[in-house]
Design a protein around this motif. Structure first.
Motif, PDB file in Angstrom:
ATOM      1  N   TRP A 151      -3.897  -5.282 -11.547  1.00 34.10           N
ATOM      2  CA  TRP A 151      -4.049  -6.620 -10.966  1.00 34.10           C
ATOM      3  C   TRP A 151      -4.450  -6.537  -9.508  1.00 34.10           C
ATOM      4  O   TRP A 151      -5.255  -7.295  -9.009  1.00 34.10           O
ATOM      5  N   LEU A 152      -3.882  -5.526  -8.811  1.00 34.25           N
ATOM      6  CA  LEU A 152      -4.171  -5.384  -7.393  1.00 34.25           C
ATOM      7  C   LEU A 152      -5.583  -4.837  -7.198  1.00 34.25           C
ATOM      8  O   LEU A 152      -6.306  -5.243  -6.283  1.00 34.25           O
ATOM      9  N   ALA A 204      -5.663  -1.669   2.877  1.00 35.06           N
ATOM     10  CA  ALA A 204      -5.570  -1.087   1.540  1.00 35.06           C
ATOM     11  C   ALA A 204      -6.744  -0.150   1.265  1.00 35.06           C
ATOM     12  O   ALA A 204      -6.654   0.739   0.422  1.00 35.06           O
ATOM     13  N   LEU A 247      -4.978  -6.713   4.335  1.00 39.08           N
ATOM     14  CA  LEU A 247      -5.587  -6.375   3.055  1.00 39.08           C
ATOM     15  C   LEU A 247      -6.623  -5.270   3.209  1.00 39.08           C
ATOM     16  O   LEU A 247      -6.765  -4.407   2.352  1.00 39.08           O
ATOM     17  N   TRP A 253      -7.037   3.942   1.125  1.00 40.57           N
ATOM     18  CA  TRP A 253      -6.881   4.741  -0.092  1.00 40.57           C
ATOM     19  C   TRP A 253      -7.868   4.230  -1.122  1.00 40.57           C
ATOM     20  O   TRP A 253      -8.167   3.041  -1.145  1.00 40.57           O
ATOM     21  N   ILE A 287      -6.096   4.005  -7.192  1.00 43.71           N
ATOM     22  CA  ILE A 287      -4.670   4.294  -7.293  1.00 43.71           C
ATOM     23  C   ILE A 287      -3.833   3.030  -7.451  1.00 43.71           C
ATOM     24  O   ILE A 287      -2.666   3.105  -7.794  1.00 43.71           O
ATOM     25  N   TYR A 288      -4.425   1.851  -7.220  1.00 45.20           N
ATOM     26  CA  TYR A 288      -3.629   0.628  -7.279  1.00 45.20           C
ATOM     27  C   TYR A 288      -3.460   0.150  -8.719  1.00 45.20           C
ATOM     28  O   TYR A 288      -4.317   0.401  -9.559  1.00 45.20           O
ATOM     29  N   PRO A 289      -2.344  -0.557  -8.990  1.00 47.99           N
ATOM     30  CA  PRO A 289      -2.183  -1.128 -10.334  1.00 47.99           C
ATOM     31  C   PRO A 289      -3.305  -2.127 -10.596  1.00 47.99           C
ATOM     32  O   PRO A 289      -3.875  -2.705  -9.665  1.00 47.99           O
ATOM     33  N   ILE A 314       0.837  -1.199   0.000  1.00 47.10           N
ATOM     34  CA  ILE A 314       0.000   0.000   0.000  1.00 47.10           C
ATOM     35  C   ILE A 314       0.877   1.257   0.000  1.00 47.10           C
ATOM     36  O   ILE A 314       0.696   2.158  -0.813  1.00 47.10           O
ATOM     37  N   VAL A 357       2.601   1.724  -3.366  1.00 44.37           N
ATOM     38  CA  VAL A 357       1.736   2.196  -4.442  1.00 44.37           C
ATOM     39  C   VAL A 357       1.408   3.672  -4.258  1.00 44.37           C
ATOM     40  O   VAL A 357       1.489   4.471  -5.197  1.00 44.37           O
TER      41      VAL A 357
END
Lengths: 267, 261
Positions: B200-201, B189, B186, B192, B196-198, A39, A42
């Motif tokens: 796949w994520l 996460a 997890l 946010w 903003i995550y790529p 996190i 990113v």
């Protein structure tokens, strides 16, 4: 001396065998742990990209390197928790360890050191996967590698000392979770866990020098990812050793007084 | 109807239980504020370097944090304690006692625990959300509120289903108590927005662990980002996950042999 070495070798072996039986549980644990740096990585990579590719000298690839090494250092930072001490004292579990002709702390240090061996082995595929996804920029020299090896084990010992001291507070009172939470919050900010310390405001960076946190966390990471001078590398190792010695000293003094407070509840 | 009554009486017992330990409220409050404080430090650090993250500005991200805190409190108050107890009972073999009760077993194991004091997170999350919305100059909009509440409800059902699926693996793997740690990692996460995550994520956080639906989607509803398409998708996924959870639980239960008890 020999009996200590025997004890350590046997305990470490036992811990490795025990933990090796639970690869799934250990993996769940590690994946949960890896989520945190991913996190941060990113978020900071997104910020760096938006600011034209770099902030505070960190590119997204440098952040990736920092936070991937972070995962190993974080694993090395897992030691017997203060909550464990609370449980151990409240449940009278300590009575059994007191019967043994060896300081109970040796037991913790040896057991978790064995567990670390399993953790490191399980960490390798995880690190490879993270590297595949996030493409870190990491080119350590041989010397950095060697210093890093010692730095992570020293980090393990520093955190063992600090958390044991914290845990021993439960000899006097059992309502300690508030204290623990404060400690962990300070650690999060002053250690380089949330973000590399160089991105923190100046005064935070200066304050971080005087606490054990960065020596157990940020410093080991930077030995591998940063470009520290040889001088700084060894200065850092020296600071780590100083904290281990100081921590061990405090542990043994506190232990002397603490153990008088202990009255077994059962067990 | 019977099920509702059952859930309600367990809720009442849970509340009464918690009132025996009132000092825990203060510890919980402190924990809530520490979590909030470190969250704010992170947010401020990020926004000391930039003015916008993945299309969200600071006030909007504060709203996300409010929803994150709120939903996290709900999960820790009502979902997680039940699932952890279930896990323990599967391993110890004491689930027998629950299975012999004349009620639907899944319902019964899902309502037994309630941690009242965890709701400090819900209250504080609401306050943070309120502050964020006033910073955004938000005006009361019935559709946004309805979208928010329905998204929150669907998010909770999805998180519950996820937990039940993972907990049910205890029927096969026995030692799965690290799942709580896995989920907390997890779930963090969700602090946010998942945008903003790529890719796949982002898919993982949307479909595998429904963090996106528990936090980002409700927050989107309040900041005018929620489309009808997303809402319908959420509805479909809620139903799907709930059915899958039911199936996995039933298969797992057939595998249960009662270790000792």
């Amino acid at each position: 001396m020999k009996r200590y070495i025997d004890f350590y070798i046997t305990s470490i072996k036992l811990a490795i065998m025990e933990q090796w039986q639970y690869p799934i549980a250990n993996y769940f644990y590690m994946i949960g742990m890896v989520a945190e740096p991913v996190i941060y990585m990113v978020v900071w990579s997104a910020v760096a990209t938006q600011q034209g590719g770099t902030i505070g000298g960190y590119t997204p690839a440098a952040f990736a390197a920092y936070y991937i090494v972070w995962t190993l250092v974080r694993s090395m930072n897992v030691v017997f928790t203060p909550y464990g001490w609370e449980w151990r004292i409240r449940q009278g579990q300590l009575s059994m360890s007191l019967m043994r002709p060896i300081h109970p702390l040796h037991n913790d240090v040896a057991f978790f050191a064995g567990w670390k061996v399993v953790t490191i082995i399980l960490w390798i595929p995880l690190a490879l996967a993270l590297s595949f996804f996030f493409k870190p920029d990491l080119h350590p020299t041989f010397l950095q590698g060697v210093v890093f090896f010692f730095a992570i084990w020293f980090a393990y010992l520093i955190r063992t000392m600090t958390l044991s001291i914290l845990g021993m507070v439960t000899f006097w009172t059992t309502r300690v979770s508030a204290l623990f939470e404060l400690y962990f919050a300070a650690e999060l900010i002053l250690s380089g866990r949330l973000v590399p310390l160089s991105l923190m405001p100046d005064w935070v960076q200066r304050a971080a020098w005087f606490f054990p946190f960065r020596w157990a966390f940020g410093f080991p990471i930077e030995t591998l990812t940063g470009n520290m001078s040889v001088n700084d590398l060894f200065l850092g190792l020296g600071m780590q050793i100083a904290w281990i010695v100081f921590g061990a000293l405090v542990v043994s003094i506190v232990w002397k007084f603490a153990i008088r407070q202990f009255s077994a509840v059962g067990g | 109807m019977h099920g509702l009554r059952l859930a309600f009486s367990h809720l009442r017992i849970g509340v009464m239980n918690e009132f025996q330990y009132r000092a825990n409220l203060y510890i919980q409050l402190l924990q809530t504020f520490i979590a909030l404080g470190t969250g704010l430090v992170g947010l401020n650090l990020v926004f000391s370097q930039t003015t916008d993250l993945g299309g969200w500005n600071k006030a909007e991200l504060l709203a996300v944090m409010g929803v994150f805190t709120m939903t996290g409190g709900l999960i820790r108050a009502a979902i997680q304690p039940n699932m952890e107890r279930l896990m323990e009972e599967i391993r110890e073999g004491t689930l027998d006692y629950a299975l012999t009760k004349p009620a639907d077993a899944q319902l019964f194991v899902s309502v037994r625990e309630f941690r009242l004091w965890q709701n400090t997170d819900v209250v504080v999350g609401l306050i943070v959300l309120g502050v964020a919305l006033s910073q955004l100059g938000w005006l009361l909009d019935v559709w946004a509120v309805l979208g928010f509440l329905s998204a929150l409800f669907m998010g909770a059902v999805m998180v519950y289903s996820f937990w039940l699926i993972v907990t049910s693996t205890a029927f096969w793997f026995v030692r799965v108590n690290e799942i709580a740690n896995l989920f907390e990692g997890l779930y963090a996460a969700g602090r946010w927005p998942v945008d903003i995550y790529p890719n796949w994520l982002r898919y993982g956080l949307t479909f595998l662990v429904p963090v996106a639906f528990a936090v980002t989607v409700p927050a989107s509803a309040l900041t005018g980002r929620l489309t009808l398409q997303t809402w319908l998708g959420a509805l479909a996924l809620t139903v799907f996950l709930f059915v899958v959870a039911r199936v996995v639980w039933s298969i797992g239960l057939k595998n249960y042999s009662g270790a000792s008890a």
